[in-house]
Design a protein around this motif. Structure first.
Motif, short mmCIF file in Angstrom:
data_model
loop_
_atom_site.label_atom_id
_atom_site.label_comp_id
_atom_site.label_asym_id
_atom_site.label_seq_id
_atom_site.Cartn_x
_atom_site.Cartn_y
_atom_site.Cartn_z
N LEU A 146 0.85 -1.18 0.00
CA LEU A 146 0.00 0.00 0.00
C LEU A 146 0.89 1.23 0.00
O LEU A 146 1.77 1.38 0.86
CB LEU A 146 -0.92 0.03 1.23
N LEU A 147 0.65 2.10 -0.96
CA LEU A 147 1.44 3.32 -1.13
C LEU A 147 0.56 4.54 -0.89
O LEU A 147 -0.49 4.69 -1.53
CB LEU A 147 2.01 3.37 -2.55
N VAL A 148 0.97 5.42 0.00
CA VAL A 148 0.30 6.70 0.20
C VAL A 148 0.98 7.74 -0.69
O VAL A 148 2.22 7.87 -0.66
CB VAL A 148 0.38 7.15 1.67
N THR A 149 0.20 8.47 -1.47
CA THR A 149 0.77 9.49 -2.34
C THR A 149 -0.28 10.53 -2.68
O THR A 149 -1.47 10.25 -2.67
CB THR A 149 1.34 8.87 -3.63
N HIS A 150 0.18 11.75 -2.99
CA HIS A 150 -0.71 12.77 -3.54
C HIS A 150 -0.37 13.01 -5.01
O HIS A 150 -0.98 13.85 -5.66
CB HIS A 150 -0.58 14.09 -2.76
N ASP A 151 0.59 12.24 -5.52
CA ASP A 151 1.08 12.38 -6.90
C ASP A 151 0.30 11.44 -7.81
O ASP A 151 0.45 10.22 -7.74
CB ASP A 151 2.57 12.06 -6.93
N GLN A 152 -0.54 12.00 -8.68
CA GLN A 152 -1.37 11.17 -9.55
C GLN A 152 -0.54 10.31 -10.49
O GLN A 152 -0.84 9.13 -10.69
CB GLN A 152 -2.30 12.06 -10.37
N GLU A 153 0.50 10.89 -11.08
CA GLU A 153 1.33 10.14 -12.01
C GLU A 153 1.94 8.92 -11.32
O GLU A 153 1.99 7.83 -11.88
CB GLU A 153 2.42 11.04 -12.58
N GLU A 154 2.39 9.13 -10.09
CA GLU A 154 2.98 8.05 -9.31
C GLU A 154 1.97 6.93 -9.07
O GLU A 154 2.26 5.74 -9.27
CB GLU A 154 3.41 8.65 -7.97
N ALA A 155 0.76 7.30 -8.64
CA ALA A 155 -0.27 6.31 -8.36
C ALA A 155 -0.67 5.56 -9.62
O ALA A 155 -0.81 4.32 -9.61
CB ALA A 155 -1.50 6.99 -7.75
N MET A 156 -0.86 6.27 -10.71
CA MET A 156 -1.31 5.64 -11.95
C MET A 156 -0.25 4.72 -12.54
O MET A 156 -0.57 3.70 -13.16
CB MET A 156 -1.69 6.72 -12.97
N GLU A 157 1.01 5.07 -12.38
CA GLU A 157 2.09 4.26 -12.95
C GLU A 157 2.36 3.00 -12.12
O GLU A 157 2.61 1.93 -12.67
CB GLU A 157 3.36 5.09 -13.06
N LEU A 158 2.29 3.13 -10.80
CA LEU A 158 2.71 2.04 -9.93
C LEU A 158 1.61 1.04 -9.59
O LEU A 158 1.86 -0.16 -9.50
CB LEU A 158 3.27 2.60 -8.62
N ALA A 159 0.39 1.52 -9.36
CA ALA A 159 -0.62 0.71 -8.68
C ALA A 159 -1.46 -0.14 -9.62
O ALA A 159 -1.75 0.24 -10.74
CB ALA A 159 -1.54 1.62 -7.87
N ASP A 160 -1.85 -1.31 -9.09
CA ASP A 160 -2.86 -2.13 -9.78
C ASP A 160 -4.24 -1.49 -9.65
O ASP A 160 -5.02 -1.46 -10.59
CB ASP A 160 -2.90 -3.54 -9.17
N ARG A 161 -4.52 -0.98 -8.44
CA ARG A 161 -5.75 -0.24 -8.19
C ARG A 161 -5.43 0.97 -7.32
O ARG A 161 -4.46 0.96 -6.56
CB ARG A 161 -6.81 -1.12 -7.50
N VAL A 162 -6.28 1.99 -7.44
CA VAL A 162 -6.07 3.24 -6.72
C VAL A 162 -7.32 3.55 -5.92
O VAL A 162 -8.44 3.54 -6.45
CB VAL A 162 -5.77 4.40 -7.70
N ALA A 163 -7.14 3.83 -4.62
CA ALA A 163 -8.23 4.29 -3.77
C ALA A 163 -8.12 5.80 -3.64
O ALA A 163 -7.17 6.29 -3.03
CB ALA A 163 -8.17 3.63 -2.39
N VAL A 164 -9.06 6.53 -4.24
CA VAL A 164 -9.07 7.99 -4.16
C VAL A 164 -9.80 8.39 -2.89
O VAL A 164 -10.96 8.02 -2.70
CB VAL A 164 -9.75 8.61 -5.39
N MET A 165 -9.11 9.15 -2.03
CA MET A 165 -9.69 9.51 -0.74
C MET A 165 -10.08 10.98 -0.71
O MET A 165 -9.38 11.84 -1.26
CB MET A 165 -8.71 9.20 0.39
N GLU A 166 -11.21 11.24 -0.06
CA GLU A 166 -11.74 12.59 0.08
C GLU A 166 -12.33 12.74 1.48
O GLU A 166 -13.26 12.04 1.84
CB GLU A 166 -12.81 12.87 -0.97
N ARG A 167 -11.76 13.64 2.28
CA ARG A 167 -12.29 13.98 3.60
C ARG A 167 -12.56 12.74 4.45
O ARG A 167 -13.63 12.58 5.03
CB ARG A 167 -13.56 14.80 3.45
N GLY A 168 -11.57 11.86 4.51
CA GLY A 168 -11.68 10.70 5.38
C GLY A 168 -12.48 9.55 4.83
O GLY A 168 -12.73 8.57 5.54
N ARG A 169 -12.87 9.63 3.57
CA ARG A 169 -13.64 8.55 2.96
C ARG A 169 -13.00 8.13 1.64
O ARG A 169 -12.24 8.90 1.05
CB ARG A 169 -15.09 8.99 2.70
#
Length: 359
Positions: free
Chosen positions: A191-214
């Protein structure tokens, strides 16, 4: 090692850092937690690691309920944003630290420990650094040492908290691609925490987009770009611009002048459209919106910033076969598609109108 989170809550005073988070990560999967600052992604990681208490909900790792299990007994590798290397220890001892503090019954013998450390030094491609001190390392080298230390205890779950933030752009790109290759070889659930979209899109099989604790949406990178389920996801992922308009009779007309209408299957009423730069193509024209900025991309295309008649700006691309666009030149904008959300939350994919459809 699978991870299941159900209804997780964590508050700091009156602020809900986590608000009913549910997430299921498959064994061997690489998942990114993506979101702006304050969205709860680091808090979620720290709860999984046992560094923050869970106030409500359930955390299950590899089939075991984690309530009451201290961090040192979870068998999880963690790499923090600042790497947290011990400055008074050389690289070898930093990597060996996790093994040296294991309970006596599980602690390997000194020779086995040394063999494990040198195996990790080879795996992370830094065998020549074992006697260096942290202050003698580059940012990329420190990142690899921190990762080797996290891997020393043979974790089946690896948690990475903004691990590339201190690296320059070129080194960051190199290290993250190396990390994805290492993940594929080892098969560790990550599990990788990031605010970098390019990083998340390049590395992850799936991405959980978080907004205000959800978690606003949990999907593959391609699905997030092609089918965002909320206006927040549509606006946050993929550099999309938000434009307001109104739907009437299946036609969306924008508030801003100079933009062509679009066909969309949504009820009549106000709507918000999200356009990625690739969705807006600028063609040369004697009059119209003005090109304020133009820059080349690695793909040989031109990315533009176009100023509309009301002073608003919009990112666009130049037509593929046209001449190189000139700053201050007028253009005609073609919109090839957009994600549109009605006021009631209904979503529709918009498409260009044929001339005969424009009323």
């Amino acid at each position: 090692m699978s991870v299941i989170v159900e209804g997780l809550a964590r508050r700091f005073g009156t602020t809900a850092a986590l608000d009913g988070v549910s997430l299921a990560v498959r064994e061997g999967e690489f998942v990114a937690l993506l979101g702006p600052s304050g969205s709860g992604k680091t808090t979620l990681l720290r709860v999984l690691a046992g560094l923050e208490p869970q106030e409500e909900g359930r955390v299950e790792i590899a089939g075991q309920e984690m309530a009451g299990v201290p961090a040192r007994e979870r068998g999880i590798g963690v790499v923090f944003q600042n790497y947290a290397l011990f400055r008074h220890m050389n690289v070898f001892d930093n990597i060996a630290f996790g093994l040296s503090v294991l309970p006596r019954a599980r602690r390997p013998r000194r020779a086995e420990m040394a063999e494990r450390v040198r195996e990790l030094l080879r795996l992370t491609q830094i065998p020549e650094l074992e006697r260096r001190w942290p202050d003698q390392l580059s940012g990329g080298e420190r990142q690899r040492v921190a990762l080797a230390r996290a891997l020393a205890i043979h974790p089946k779950l690896l948690l990475l908290d903004e691990p590339f933030g201190a690296l320059d752009a070129l080194v960051r790109r190199e290290v993250r691609r190396w990390l994805r290759g290492l993940h594929d070889r080892l098969g560790i659930t990550t599990l990788l925490v990031t605010h970098d979209q390019e990083e998340a899109m390049e590395l992850a099989d799936r991405v959980a987009v978080m907004e205000r604790g959800r978690i606003a949406q949990f999907d593959t990178p391609a699905a997030l770009l092609a089918g965002p389920t909320t206006p927040f996801v549509a606006g946050f992922v993929g550099e999309a611009a938000r434009l307001e308009g109104r739907v009437a009779g299946g036609v969306l007309r924008f508030v801003q002048p100079g933009l062509p209408p679009l066909a969309v299957a949504l009820p009549d009423g106000p709507a918000s459209a999200f356009l990625h730069p690739r969705d807006v193509v600028a063609h040369p024209a004697p009059e119209g919106p003005l090109i304020r900025l133009a820059r080349a991309t690695a793909e040989g295309t031109a990315r533009l910033v176009v100023e509309l008649a009301d002073g608003a700006t919009l990112d666009a691309v130049a037509e593929p076969q046209g001449e190189w666009p000139q700053r201050q030149a007028a253009c005609r904008l073609e919109i090839t598609g957009a994600q549109v959300f009605a006021a009631n939350g209904a979503r529709g994919a918009a498409a260009p109108l044929r001339l005969a459809e424009v009323r």
